[in-house]
Design a protein around this motif. Structure first.
Motif, PDB file in Angstrom:
ATOM      1  N   ILE A 123       0.800  -1.159  -0.170  1.00  0.00           N
ATOM      2  CA  ILE A 123       0.011   0.069   0.126  1.00  0.00           C
ATOM      3  C   ILE A 123       0.946   1.132  -0.027  1.00  0.00           C
ATOM      4  N   GLN A 124       2.026   1.115   0.667  1.00  0.00           N
ATOM      5  CA  GLN A 124       2.846   2.460   0.823  1.00  0.00           C
ATOM      6  C   GLN A 124       3.615   2.669  -0.516  1.00  0.00           C
ATOM      7  N   TRP A 125       4.095   1.708  -1.094  1.00  0.00           N
ATOM      8  CA  TRP A 125       4.569   1.730  -2.613  1.00  0.00           C
ATOM      9  C   TRP A 125       3.637   2.349  -3.386  1.00  0.00           C
ATOM     10  N   LEU A 126       2.185   1.809  -3.320  1.00  0.00           N
ATOM     11  CA  LEU A 126       1.205   2.225  -4.283  1.00  0.00           C
ATOM     12  C   LEU A 126       0.860   3.771  -4.069  1.00  0.00           C
ATOM     13  N   GLU A 127       0.998   4.372  -2.689  1.00  0.00           N
ATOM     14  CA  GLU A 127       0.718   5.566  -2.364  1.00  0.00           C
ATOM     15  C   GLU A 127       1.802   6.424  -3.224  1.00  0.00           C
ATOM     16  N   THR A 128       3.183   5.977  -3.152  1.00  0.00           N
ATOM     17  CA  THR A 128       4.161   6.702  -3.867  1.00  0.00           C
ATOM     18  C   THR A 128       4.124   6.918  -5.335  1.00  0.00           C
ATOM     19  N   PHE A 129       3.593   5.566  -5.778  1.00  0.00           N
ATOM     20  CA  PHE A 129       3.498   5.560  -7.283  1.00  0.00           C
ATOM     21  C   PHE A 129       2.478   6.594  -7.918  1.00  0.00           C
ATOM     22  N   ILE A 130       1.374   6.591  -6.912  1.00  0.00           N
ATOM     23  CA  ILE A 130       0.264   7.472  -7.489  1.00  0.00           C
ATOM     24  C   ILE A 130       0.663   8.725  -7.362  1.00  0.00           C
ATOM     25  N   ALA A 131       1.410   9.277  -6.232  1.00  0.00           N
ATOM     26  CA  ALA A 131       1.872  10.650  -5.980  1.00  0.00           C
ATOM     27  C   ALA A 131       2.878  11.330  -7.036  1.00  0.00           C
TER      28      ALA A 131
END
Length: 658
Positions: A199-207
């Motif tokens: 989830i934290q990786w996906l947060e960074t990707f989206i940002a």
């Protein structure tokens, strides 16, 4: 980018949306929020072109790409993980095949001066340039980075997808969607099948890498970290707030309070005016004033207070029967599936009244340990339930196990026994299944409604050990808050398997981490655990970055601290840190400049009545490729800086975050 005008959706006499209008702009990060059944998933399907509204229009500019991840989907199991993920680059791979074919043909031909030969040369040159602009040179690296970010290990890449659970196959679909880089990304509960690190990786990707995003999620931390605009759906209308979810909740409350105060003041003024008219209507001396007040009332625009859906879940677990002091004791518990070791030597004890969380990447054994405790699978070692322990268990797929052909009432009635059967209607009402909702078929319920129905089973018999495996999947924000409050008040023992940080925060005081076939105990809450794991991850990165033949002083003599660096070594390290910080700053400036140039190009491309300009489109693609390369370089520099800063004994500046 997408314009929604006067959208109306009716289902059998029920109005889901009533004249809804809004616009999705470039780089928007939008969270759709609302209760289960409010229409969030339906709106995403309409934006994806999978469902047609009753009336209204959805306008999507020609050439705009839209990617959609539903809550549930069927996936193709005939390929390996890597081969399935590569389908995101099908157009690029076809281009590469054609380039290879032309090169092979050119190598065979002997007419190097012919017109046909030169045409082939021009064609392969053009294709090669397009291939580079589409990121073809970095496809493999991008694939590996995305798959590992979503939790896959390199040894998984060549495994057939049929060997993975539905949740892991959804990760592959998410990877394909992210790799395709659509102009608009539609995500329906993307975190349901992800662990905390993913989830934290996906947060960074989206940002950092996504274009416009519209998502539905009930994970507060996730939407706060990924979105900057919140659209609330309630009773067929939408309320658009251009702020993060945390700020939206405050503004929403303040807006309604202001409406109520203004409405109360207006009603008082209206009452006073009507009283004046009634008192002096028939007095000739006051006729002018009376007529003036009547006209004021006729022209007055009445203040409307937004309708709110006040139906709430009422949940309270029955008092826990008394149990022994240690409800769960595990000693050297080991579990294997064939040759695959899930965990080994797990030893822990859970005291009566403890509220603990099982966390870790998917596949590390959290749900398997739950099945060991509930007796659903065999294991090696000793696992003992304490004296008079009565278990209440909510499985991860509990909602999916419901019989779709039964009604809500029949589902509960079949599971209830004894006197509680006389209170089924009351229980259903407390879970927002009152009235006609009790006669709905399970197959027409939303994911959140099914989860609520499955949760009712836990209330049918008192338990002193609650084991809940991902209970918040598909539950809306309000229902999650109610469940969290009920679990906080529960006076028994609680074991939670969850990836929802906000849900676990303030609820559990002990974490059991499942990683590398081991179970490790951490005292404290979820955010303390995450902070601790971040430090451990940096140490692990540092350890992996050390050359294989380099001596490891700390490991060879754990009682002694690592030797301090010499003065010259510290100076060199500080110089390296300053150099990397300078490179990071340059990369950030380049990213900002490139994003501005892309925005300028897109404005010119979208200008009305402008003729297509191939050179402009080519420049736009080249800029996007340059931005992607610069972002990758920025990430590599940031990681390098983190490693150096963690080794610097002089306390050099910590790496910055873009």
């Amino acid at each position: 980018m997408i314009s929604i005008e006067n959208l109306t959706v009716n289902f059998g006499g029920f109005t889901l949306f009533d004249g809804v209008s809004f616009v999705v702009n470039r780089k928007d990060r939008i969270a759709l929020v609302g209760k289960n059944g409010a229409g969030k998933s339906t709106l995403l399907k309409i934006l994806a072109g999978l469902q047609t509204p009753t009336s209204g229009a959805v306008a999507i500019p020609s050439g705009t790409t839209v990617g959609y991840l539903p809550q549930q989907m069927r996936t193709d199991d005939s390929r390996s993980v890597m081969a399935e993920a590569e389908r995101a680059f099908e157009h690029v791979l076809r281009m590469k095949d054609e380039i290879d074919r032309i090169h092979e043909e050119l190598s065979r031909r002997t007419d190097g001066e012919s017109e046909e030969f030169m045409e082939l040369v021009d064609r392969v040159t053009q294709l090669t340039e397009q291939f580079r602009m589409c990121g073809g040179m970095n496809c493999r690296a991008e694939l590996e980075r995305t798959l590992t970010g979503l939790g896959f290990m390199r040894k998984d890449f060549d495994r057939p997808t049929s060997e993975f659970s539905g949740g892991w196959r959804m990760r592959i679909e998410l990877a394909k969607l992210l790799l395709a880089r659509p102009d608009v990304l539609l995500l329906d509960e993307p975190t349901n099948h992800l662990d905390i690190e993913s989830i934290q990786w996906l947060e960074t990707f989206i940002a950092t890498q996504a274009n416009a995003v519209v998502l539905v999620s009930h994970d507060r931390a996730f939407i706060n970290n990924t979105t900057g605009r919140t659209i609330e759906i309630e009773l067929g209308r939408i309320y658009d707030y251009r702020v993060k979810y945390a700020e939206y909740t405050t503004l929403r409350r303040e807006r309604r309070e202001q409406q109520l105060r203004a409405s109360e003041n207006q009603q008082k003024k209206i009452a006073d005016t009507e009283a004046f008219i009634a008192r002096f209507r028939y007095k000739p001396s006051k006729s002018v004033q009376v007529q003036s007040r009547i006209k004021q009332l006729e022209k007055l625009e009445r203040i409307e207070v937004d309708d709110t859906d006040n139906a709430t879940l009422r949940l309270k677990f029955p008092p826990a029967p008394h149990s022994g002091s240690w409800p769960v004791t595990a000693e050297n518990v080991t579990k294997r599936y064939g040759n695959h070791l899930v965990f080994a030597g797990a030893t822990f004890a859970i005291r009566r009244g403890d509220k603990v969380a099982f966390v870790g990447k998917n596949g590390e054994g959290k749900s398997t340990m739950v099945k060991c405790i509930t007796g659903e699978t065999d294991f090696e070692g000793a696992l003992t339930l304490g004296y008079q322990v009565k278990t209440g268990y909510f499985a991860q797929n509990q909602a999916e196990l419901l019989d779709e052909n039964l009604t809500v009432f029949e589902t509960v009635d079949n599971a209830a026994q004894g006197d509680i059967r006389t209170r089924i209607r009351d229980i259903l009402g407390a879970f927002m299944f009152g009235g006609e909702a009790a006669d709905k078929k399970v197959k027409v319920l939303s994911g959140g409604e099914r989860s609520r129905l499955a949760m009712i089973r836990l209330l049918l018999e008192p338990a002193n050990l609650l084991i809940l495996d991902e209970p918040t999947n598909h539950l809306d924000m309000r229902s999650k808050d109610v469940l969290k409050d009920a679990l906080r008040d529960f006076d028994g023992t609680l074991i939670l398997v969850s990836h929802d940080r906000e849900f676990l925060d303030g609820l559990v005081d002990k974490i059991y981490e499942f990683a590398d076939a081991r179970v490790k105990e951490h005292l404290g809450g979820i955010y303390e655990f995450l902070a601790h794991r971040k430090i451990e991850n940096l140490r692990e990165l540092e350890h992996r970055a050390r050359p294989a033949d380099a001596p490891d002083t700390a490991d060879n003599n754990p009682a002694q601290p690592a030797a301090k660096l010499s003065y010259e070594a510290r100076k060199e390290q500080t110089r390296n840190i300053r150099r990397i910080e300078k490179n990071i700053a340059e990369a950030e400036n380049e990213i900002t400049r490139t994003e501005q140039e892309i925005a300028d190009a897109e404005r010119r491309m979208a200008a009305p009545h402008s003729a297509p300009d191939p050179a402009l489109y080519a420049a736009h693609e080249k800029l996007k490729k340059h931005l992607s390369d610069t972002m990758t370089r920025w990430e590599e520099l940031t990681l390098e800086l983190e490693n150096l800063a963690s080794q610097n004994p002089s306390g050099a500046d910590k790496p910055r975050r873009r």
